[in-house]
Scaffold this motif. Structure first.
Motif, PDB file in Angstrom:
ATOM      1  N   LEU A 155       0.830  -1.200   0.000  1.00 37.18           N
ATOM      2  CA  LEU A 155       0.000   0.000   0.000  1.00 37.18           C
ATOM      3  C   LEU A 155       0.868   1.255   0.000  1.00 37.18           C
ATOM      4  CD1 LEU A 155      -2.684  -1.082   2.623  1.00 37.18           C
ATOM      5  CD2 LEU A 155      -2.933  -1.041   0.134  1.00 37.18           C
ATOM      6  N   ILE A 187      -8.819   1.502  -2.304  1.00 33.57           N
ATOM      7  CA  ILE A 187      -7.535   1.591  -3.005  1.00 33.57           C
ATOM      8  C   ILE A 187      -7.744   1.443  -4.510  1.00 33.57           C
ATOM      9  CG2 ILE A 187      -6.254   0.701  -1.021  1.00 33.57           C
ATOM     10  CD1 ILE A 187      -6.141  -2.007  -2.400  1.00 33.57           C
ATOM     11  N   ASN A 191      -1.725   0.954  -8.367  1.00 33.23           N
ATOM     12  CA  ASN A 191      -0.751   2.034  -8.395  1.00 33.23           C
ATOM     13  C   ASN A 191      -0.361   2.357  -9.833  1.00 33.23           C
ATOM     14  OD1 ASN A 191       1.141   3.935  -7.699  1.00 33.23           O
ATOM     15  ND2 ASN A 191       2.658   2.481  -6.917  1.00 33.23           N
ATOM     16  N   TYR A 205      -0.505  -0.891  -4.678  1.00 32.18           N
ATOM     17  CA  TYR A 205      -1.753  -0.140  -4.743  1.00 32.18           C
ATOM     18  C   TYR A 205      -1.569   1.258  -4.149  1.00 32.18           C
ATOM     19  CZ  TYR A 205      -3.500  -4.906  -5.322  1.00 32.18           C
ATOM     20  OH  TYR A 205      -3.704  -6.193  -5.758  1.00 32.18           O
ATOM     21  N   GLU A 206      -2.413   2.171  -4.582  1.00 34.20           N
ATOM     22  CA  GLU A 206      -2.423   3.529  -4.047  1.00 34.20           C
ATOM     23  C   GLU A 206      -3.663   3.696  -3.179  1.00 34.20           C
ATOM     24  OE1 GLU A 206      -1.464   7.928  -5.814  1.00 34.20           O
ATOM     25  OE2 GLU A 206      -2.969   6.764  -6.888  1.00 34.20           O
ATOM     26  N   ILE A 207      -3.467   4.210  -1.952  1.00 32.83           N
ATOM     27  CA  ILE A 207      -4.587   4.380  -1.029  1.00 32.83           C
ATOM     28  C   ILE A 207      -5.389   5.610  -1.415  1.00 32.83           C
ATOM     29  CG2 ILE A 207      -5.266   4.731   1.375  1.00 32.83           C
ATOM     30  CD1 ILE A 207      -2.601   3.506   2.219  1.00 32.83           C
ATOM     31  N   LYS A 265      -4.097   2.413   7.684  1.00 27.96           N
ATOM     32  CA  LYS A 265      -2.837   1.755   7.351  1.00 27.96           C
ATOM     33  C   LYS A 265      -1.795   2.005   8.440  1.00 27.96           C
ATOM     34  CE  LYS A 265       1.203   2.193   4.383  1.00 27.96           C
ATOM     35  NZ  LYS A 265       1.877   3.000   3.334  1.00 27.96           N
ATOM     36  N   ALA A 277      -9.447  -4.473   1.945  1.00 25.62           N
ATOM     37  CA  ALA A 277      -9.530  -3.303   1.075  1.00 25.62           C
ATOM     38  C   ALA A 277     -10.487  -3.562  -0.081  1.00 25.62           C
ATOM     39  CB  ALA A 277      -8.152  -2.942   0.538  1.00 25.62           C
TER      40      ALA A 277
END
Length: 301
Positions: free
Chosen positions: A27, A61, A64, A70-72, A79, A92
């Motif tokens: 993350l 999420i 990415n 992945y991008e939050i 997190k 998620a």
């Protein structure tokens, strides 16, 4: 430490949006995320709750776009609490959102928090309005928020104002704070500098702001709204330098002037009943003037 139980809802979601377990190490924070995550009492309580009950609300999420993992979009504090609690995985929901959709979802989810710093609001409001503009739903809202009037149909500011419970003018002030250097913006967050004064200071150049901050640190003072406005005007006239900054900040503010206060119950009985406060002050000044003159004459003899 024993592995923590992860709790999440069994509710069915649309295809591609079901709840999955994701490794915390995969993350990554949202790019230019404007909301601070501090290891404070609130985060400690969230950690305790997660250790006891698990993660009750899944993170939101997306894949990415700049690399692996992945991008939050929503869940930066969850997190951080999970890492603090020693969790390796968190539940998620993965969604396929573009940048503007992600920004709007990220900002909206964080604006529900009870306490938000001025700097957080400043960048969050700016990011959300820019995302709305990119989606082609509203007019351009990113120009100088305290400059000439926008076009009449300025729906985005009004929409955001209704959503967050702020006036349109206040939203414009917050966005203007994004022009401050970090050191001065931090003073606003710590309530050492009023927002209205900070807005005026934001019109100074970066170099002038650093000089101003140095003077404020050295003299342990901050400008009031009137002084901040003068700094702004001097900057616009290209005549603001360190000496001028010192001169303006060294002026005594009205609330800094020494005053003598005498309780009315001590002297009120000596005035006629119909005397106004102004008449009482005039009489006191007249009597003191006569006393001073008499005292000077006696000293001469």
């Amino acid at each position: 430490m024993s592995k923590k139980r992860v709790v999440c809802s069994s509710k069915d979601y649309e295809s591609g949006e079901g709840i999955v377990l994701v490794k915390v190490s995969e993350l990554h924070d949202f790019k230019d995320h404007p909301f601070k995550v501090e290891q404070n009492q609130e985060l400690f309580e969230l950690r305790q709750s997660m250790e006891k009950e698990g993660v009750l609300v899944p993170l939101l999420i997306r894949h990415n776009t700049d690399g692996d993992g992945y991008e939050i979009i929503a869940g930066h504090r969850r997190k951080a609490a999970a890492i603090w609690a020693g969790m390796e995985e968190v539940p998620a929901i993965i969604r396929d959102l573009d940048d503007d959709q992600s920004i709007i979802a990220m900002v909206d989810s964080n604006l529900q928090r009870e306490k938000i710093l001025p700097s957080e609001k400043a960048f969050a409001y700016k990011m959300r309005l820019e995302a709305m503009k990119h989606q082609g739903r509203v007019d351009d809202m990113t120009s100088d928020p305290l400059g000439p009037k926008y076009m009449e149909n300025n729906r985005s500011n009004e929409q955001l104002a209704r959503m967050v419970g702020e006036s349109v003018t206040q939203i414009k002030r917050y966005i203007r704070l994004t022009k401050l250097i970090p050191k001065i913006l931090d003073m606003v967050d710590r309530e050492l500098l009023a927002i209205r004064s900070a807005v005026e200071i934001s019109f100074l150049t970066e170099a002038e702001q650093y000089e101003l901050h140095a003077v404020m640190e050295l003299e342990q003072c901050v400008p009031n709204i009137s002084q901040a406005n003068r700094l702004k005007r001097m900057s616009q006239q290209k005549c603001l330098d360190m000496d001028m900054i010192y001169e303006i900040l060294e002026e005594i503010k009205p609330n800094q002037r020494e005053q003598i206060k005498i309780p009315l119950e001590r002297i009120g009985k000596y005035f006629p009943a119909d005397y106004t406060p102004a008449q009482q002050a005039d009489l006191i000044e007249k009597l003191l003037k006569g006393w001073a003159q008499k005292n000077r004459k006696s000293n001469v003899h």
